[in-house]
Write a protein that holds these residues in place. Structure first.
Motif, PDB file in Angstrom:
ATOM      1  N   ALA A  37       4.612  11.619  -3.415  1.00  0.00           N
ATOM      2  CA  ALA A  37       3.622  13.413  -3.334  1.00  0.00           C
ATOM      3  C   ALA A  37       3.515  13.283  -4.967  1.00  0.00           C
ATOM      4  CB  ALA A  37       4.950  13.916  -3.451  1.00  0.00           C
ATOM      5  N   ALA A  38       3.945  12.699  -6.462  1.00  0.00           N
ATOM      6  CA  ALA A  38       3.015  12.734  -7.258  1.00  0.00           C
ATOM      7  C   ALA A  38       2.228  12.229  -7.227  1.00  0.00           C
ATOM      8  CB  ALA A  38       4.667  12.307  -8.390  1.00  0.00           C
ATOM      9  N   ILE A  39       1.719  10.830  -6.911  1.00  0.00           N
ATOM     10  CA  ILE A  39       0.913  10.328  -6.897  1.00  0.00           C
ATOM     11  C   ILE A  39      -0.219  11.033  -6.347  1.00  0.00           C
ATOM     12  CG2 ILE A  39       1.695   8.523  -7.846  1.00  0.00           C
ATOM     13  CD1 ILE A  39       0.898   7.099  -5.808  1.00  0.00           C
ATOM     14  N   GLN A  40       0.025  10.996  -5.092  1.00  0.00           N
ATOM     15  CA  GLN A  40      -1.106  11.912  -3.854  1.00  0.00           C
ATOM     16  C   GLN A  40      -1.335  12.970  -4.507  1.00  0.00           C
ATOM     17  OE1 GLN A  40       1.947  11.975  -0.703  1.00  0.00           O
ATOM     18  NE2 GLN A  40       1.142   9.880   0.078  1.00  0.00           N
ATOM     19  N   SER A  41      -0.726  13.669  -5.141  1.00  0.00           N
ATOM     20  CA  SER A  41      -0.998  15.229  -5.466  1.00  0.00           C
ATOM     21  C   SER A  41      -2.302  14.443  -7.267  1.00  0.00           C
ATOM     22  CB  SER A  41      -0.295  16.656  -6.455  1.00  0.00           C
ATOM     23  OG  SER A  41       0.789  15.430  -7.248  1.00  0.00           O
ATOM     24  N   ASN A  42      -1.759  14.181  -7.113  1.00  0.00           N
ATOM     25  CA  ASN A  42      -2.338  13.728  -8.755  1.00  0.00           C
ATOM     26  C   ASN A  42      -4.186  12.775  -8.072  1.00  0.00           C
ATOM     27  OD1 ASN A  42      -3.854  12.346 -10.964  1.00  0.00           O
ATOM     28  ND2 ASN A  42      -1.650  11.472 -11.952  1.00  0.00           N
ATOM     29  N   PRO A  71       0.346  -1.642   0.258  1.00  0.00           N
ATOM     30  CA  PRO A  71       0.026   0.061  -0.152  1.00  0.00           C
ATOM     31  C   PRO A  71       0.567   1.693  -0.280  1.00  0.00           C
ATOM     32  CG  PRO A  71      -0.592  -1.908   1.487  1.00  0.00           C
ATOM     33  CD  PRO A  71       0.480  -1.996   1.254  1.00  0.00           C
ATOM     34  N   SER A  72       0.281   2.291  -0.939  1.00  0.00           N
ATOM     35  CA  SER A  72       0.914   3.089  -0.422  1.00  0.00           C
ATOM     36  C   SER A  72       0.629   3.661   0.264  1.00  0.00           C
ATOM     37  CB  SER A  72       0.617   4.370  -2.196  1.00  0.00           C
ATOM     38  OG  SER A  72       0.982   5.452  -1.760  1.00  0.00           O
ATOM     39  N   PRO A  73       1.531   4.969   1.669  1.00  0.00           N
ATOM     40  CA  PRO A  73       0.480   5.338   2.455  1.00  0.00           C
ATOM     41  C   PRO A  73       0.331   6.486   1.737  1.00  0.00           C
ATOM     42  CG  PRO A  73       2.879   5.363   2.411  1.00  0.00           C
ATOM     43  CD  PRO A  73       2.503   4.994   1.237  1.00  0.00           C
ATOM     44  N   ASN A  74      -0.701   7.068   2.816  1.00  0.00           N
ATOM     45  CA  ASN A  74      -1.757   8.310   2.255  1.00  0.00           C
ATOM     46  C   ASN A  74      -2.530   8.727   1.159  1.00  0.00           C
ATOM     47  OD1 ASN A  74      -1.000   9.301   5.107  1.00  0.00           O
ATOM     48  ND2 ASN A  74       0.522   9.679   4.804  1.00  0.00           N
ATOM     49  N   CYS A  75      -2.574   7.140   0.258  1.00  0.00           N
ATOM     50  CA  CYS A  75      -2.914   7.520  -0.799  1.00  0.00           C
ATOM     51  C   CYS A  75      -4.008   5.924  -0.857  1.00  0.00           C
ATOM     52  CB  CYS A  75      -2.053   7.799  -2.363  1.00  0.00           C
ATOM     53  SG  CYS A  75      -2.745   7.691  -3.963  1.00  0.00           S
ATOM     54  N   GLY A  76      -5.733   6.293  -0.809  1.00  0.00           N
ATOM     55  CA  GLY A  76      -6.378   4.873  -0.590  1.00  0.00           C
ATOM     56  C   GLY A  76      -6.145   4.007  -2.191  1.00  0.00           C
ATOM     57  N   ALA A  77      -6.132   4.466  -3.281  1.00  0.00           N
ATOM     58  CA  ALA A  77      -5.580   3.175  -4.322  1.00  0.00           C
ATOM     59  C   ALA A  77      -4.957   3.533  -4.542  1.00  0.00           C
ATOM     60  CB  ALA A  77      -7.622   3.472  -4.890  1.00  0.00           C
ATOM     61  N   GLY A  78      -3.565   3.267  -3.839  1.00  0.00           N
ATOM     62  CA  GLY A  78      -2.663   3.531  -4.686  1.00  0.00           C
ATOM     63  C   GLY A  78      -1.338   2.589  -3.643  1.00  0.00           C
TER      64      GLY A  78
END
Length: 132
Positions: free
Chosen positions: A125-130, A21-28
């Motif tokens: 950070a890039a996928i979270q901002s996306n 899982p990616s921290p702080n990115c639900g579907a990431g």
């Protein structure tokens, strides 16, 4: 005998794929790829990545830190996964490729197509901002 030793040193490493899982990115997720991504391993890679996307993952950081080798088949598979994600309004970024993998990507012009980050924090950070 020296030839046998040299061949043993360059024998392909099996492909290892770890999805976390990616921290702080639900579907990431972060996908750690290690070993060789080539014609011998690409089917397994595509299968795991497609299943992951079919299960709802829409944002991917592909960590290439452990990838020792990538062939045109491997690059094609990454391109296919990126297109599948984009069709579902998702995204994918690459991070931490080793120098020789980066050079292959750069030589073929893929560094203009794939966002490539030097460290995991910037990629996350890039996928979270996306996602916003």
């Amino acid at each position: 005998r020296a030839k046998e030793i040299r061949n043993a040193d360059v024998s392909p490493k099996p492909l290892e794929i770890t999805i976390r899982p990616s921290p702080n990115c639900g579907a990431g997720v972060v996908v750690d790829v290690a070993g060789f991504l080539d014609a011998h391993t690409v089917v397994c890679f595509e299968s795991k990545m497609s299943a992951m996307i079919d299960n709802g993952v829409s944002r991917v950081v592909m960590n290439l830190e452990g990838l020792d080798y990538i062939s045109s088949a491997g690059i094609g598979a990454i391109m296919s996964i990126m297109q599948k994600l984009r069709c579902q309004t998702g995204c994918m970024v690459l991070t931490q490729p080793r120098e020789k993998v980066y050079k292959v990507l750069e030589l073929l012009g893929f560094t203009k197509i794939f966002p490539v980050f030097g460290n995991l924090d910037d990629a996350l950070a890039a996928i979270q901002s996306n996602a916003k």
